[in-house]
Enzyme design. Structure first.
Site, PDB file in Angstrom:
ATOM      1  N   ASP A 195      13.894 -44.779  -5.210  1.00 17.63           N
ATOM      2  CA  ASP A 195      15.351 -44.934  -5.271  1.00 17.63           C
ATOM      3  C   ASP A 195      16.018 -44.422  -3.984  1.00 17.63           C
ATOM      4  OD1 ASP A 195      17.695 -45.711  -6.456  1.00 17.63           O
ATOM      5  OD2 ASP A 195      17.990 -43.828  -7.526  1.00 17.63           O
ATOM      6  N   ASN A 227      17.620 -55.737 -11.818  1.00 26.44           N
ATOM      7  CA  ASN A 227      17.999 -55.950 -10.412  1.00 26.44           C
ATOM      8  C   ASN A 227      18.379 -57.401 -10.097  1.00 26.44           C
ATOM      9  OD1 ASN A 227      15.633 -53.483  -9.094  1.00 26.44           O
ATOM     10  ND2 ASN A 227      17.785 -53.263  -9.640  1.00 26.44           N
TER      11      ASN A 227
HETATM   12  C1  FPP Z   1      16.158 -48.700  -5.244  1.00 27.05           C
HETATM   13  O1  FPP Z   1      17.083 -48.279  -4.271  1.00 27.05           O
HETATM   14  C2  FPP Z   1      15.165 -49.614  -4.694  1.00 27.05           C
HETATM   15  C3  FPP Z   1      14.979 -50.896  -5.078  1.00 27.05           C
HETATM   16  C4  FPP Z   1      15.822 -51.567  -6.095  1.00 27.05           C
HETATM   17  C5  FPP Z   1      13.952 -51.723  -4.473  1.00 27.05           C
HETATM   18  C6  FPP Z   1      12.661 -51.007  -4.137  1.00 27.05           C
HETATM   19  C7  FPP Z   1      11.912 -51.810  -3.168  1.00 27.05           C
HETATM   20  C8  FPP Z   1      11.265 -51.353  -2.080  1.00 27.05           C
HETATM   21  C9  FPP Z   1      11.085 -49.928  -1.748  1.00 27.05           C
HETATM   22  C10 FPP Z   1      10.680 -52.330  -1.159  1.00 27.05           C
HETATM   23  C11 FPP Z   1       9.241 -52.600  -1.534  1.00 27.05           C
HETATM   24  C12 FPP Z   1       9.013 -53.660  -2.331  1.00 27.05           C
HETATM   25  C13 FPP Z   1       8.803 -54.932  -2.610  1.00 27.05           C
HETATM   26  C14 FPP Z   1       9.884 -55.845  -3.021  1.00 27.05           C
HETATM   27  C15 FPP Z   1       7.448 -55.452  -2.636  1.00 27.05           C
HETATM   28  P1  FPP Z   1      18.581 -48.751  -4.477  1.00 27.05           P
HETATM   29  O2  FPP Z   1      18.682 -50.178  -3.979  1.00 27.05           O
HETATM   30  O3  FPP Z   1      18.946 -48.555  -5.929  1.00 27.05           O
HETATM   31  O4  FPP Z   1      19.406 -47.824  -3.541  1.00 27.05           O
HETATM   32  P2  FPP Z   1      20.617 -46.856  -3.988  1.00 27.05           P
HETATM   33  O5  FPP Z   1      20.116 -46.039  -5.140  1.00 27.05           O
HETATM   34  O6  FPP Z   1      20.891 -46.037  -2.769  1.00 27.05           O
HETATM   35  O7  FPP Z   1      21.750 -47.752  -4.367  1.00 27.05           O
HETATM   36 MG    MG Z   2      19.462 -46.799  -7.009  1.00 27.83          MG
END
Ligand code: FPP
Ligand code: MG
Length: 264
Positions: A39, A87
């Site tokens: 996250d 998502n």
């Molecule tokens: C959460 O951070 C992360 C995700 C929803 C995606 C996780 C994906 C990766 C680390 C890339 C690797 C993967 C793949 C697709 C193969 P967030 O977007 O919720 O960020 P925030 O909490 O700061 O809003």
């Molecule tokens: Mg998040």
């Protein structure tokens, strides 16, 4: 010239120190299975004045980095939450960016000479694969096929996944199997456990679950698997910044708990 020599020396010392730390850690008890809720990609992007896609792309680099650390420590199974079913509600641009990362990077990671081959890791995509765009389905099927014969460790990449969906699917399978014995339908915890997507892929029990970015929620990830002896660990680092220095205290805490459990 002098500057290049200095950088070379610094890198050499860093690598040596890193190898030493990994060797010392690996001498103690090591979790069999570590889960990561990755996250904080978007907050990381905001802080570094980067685009959201770049935050996710740097998140993939962090996944690769911590996967190598886990493999060098001889962790047998890593589960990473790459994309929740929820998502899909994010903006089209962001969903497309994550799909592009999956399509391009997973084949690269599974290719000859790359990380998964080097450490004998089998890649399992865990979740509702049928919800992925066709091109991504093809790419993940190819990446899974490329690592099918690897048997030293497992990488569960959970996408599109939620734990409750996994549990419902497992219960449905149990009911279908029980229909062959119509007199009395009994479903035990072990029956459900045996039908979970992670169990079907050969994952050992979940020993440690890590969530980054200072948020203390489980967000529908590995809820069944996390029921018994799983240690929950929360790190303040945003996922793309997460690395060995964040992981060392987590492993040390695991080792302390295993040792005190053994002694008491
Ligand atoms: C959460 O951070 C992360 C995700 C929803 C995606 C996780 C994906 C990766 C680390 C890339 C690797 C993967 C793949 C697709 C193969 P967030 O977007 O919720 O960020 P925030 O909490 O700061 O809003
Ligand atoms: Mg998040």
């Amino acid at each position: 010239m002098l500057r290049r020599g200095w950088t070379w020396l610094q890198n050499k010392i860093t690598t040596k120190a890193r190898n030493f730390v990994l060797k010392v850690l690996a001498a103690g008890p090591i979790p069999r299975h570590v889960g990561f809720v990755m996250d904080g990609n978007r907050r990381y992007a905001r802080v570094h004045h980067k685009a959201v896609w770049q935050g996710h792309s740097d998140g993939f680099v962090a996944l690769r980095r911590i996967l190598e650390v886990c493999l060098r420590l001889d962790v047998k199974c890593v589960s990473a939450f790459a994309f929740s079913i929820e998502n899909f509600k994010r903006s089209e641009d962001e969903v497309n960016a994550l799909m592009k990362i999956a399509e391009e990077k997973l084949i690269e990671l599974s290719s000859h000479g790359d990380l998964l081959e080097e450490y004998g890791v089998r890649l399992n995509i865990v979740g509702r694969k049928e919800l992925l765009p066709e091109a991504v389905q093809k790419a993940v099927a190819k990446a899974e096929e490329m690592t099918r014969h690897n048997d030293r460790a497992i990488l569960n990449l959970c996408m599109p996944y939620t734990s409750r969906d996994e549990i419902v699917t497992a219960v449905e399978s149990c009911v279908r199997n029980a229909e062959d014995m119509p007199d009395e339908i009994r479903i035990s915890e072990d029956d459900i456990d045996a039908q979970l997507m992670t169990t079907l892929g050969g994952s050992p029990p979940l020993d440690v679950l890590v969530r980054t970015s200072g948020v203390k929620r489980l967000s529908d990830f590995l809820l069944w698997q996390g029921c018994e002896n799983t240690q929950l660990q929360f790190s303040d680092s945003y996922w793309p910044d997460f690395g060995l220095l964040d992981f060392i205290p987590i492993i040390l805490d695991y080792q302390r708990k295993v040792w005190t459990r053994t002694i008491s």
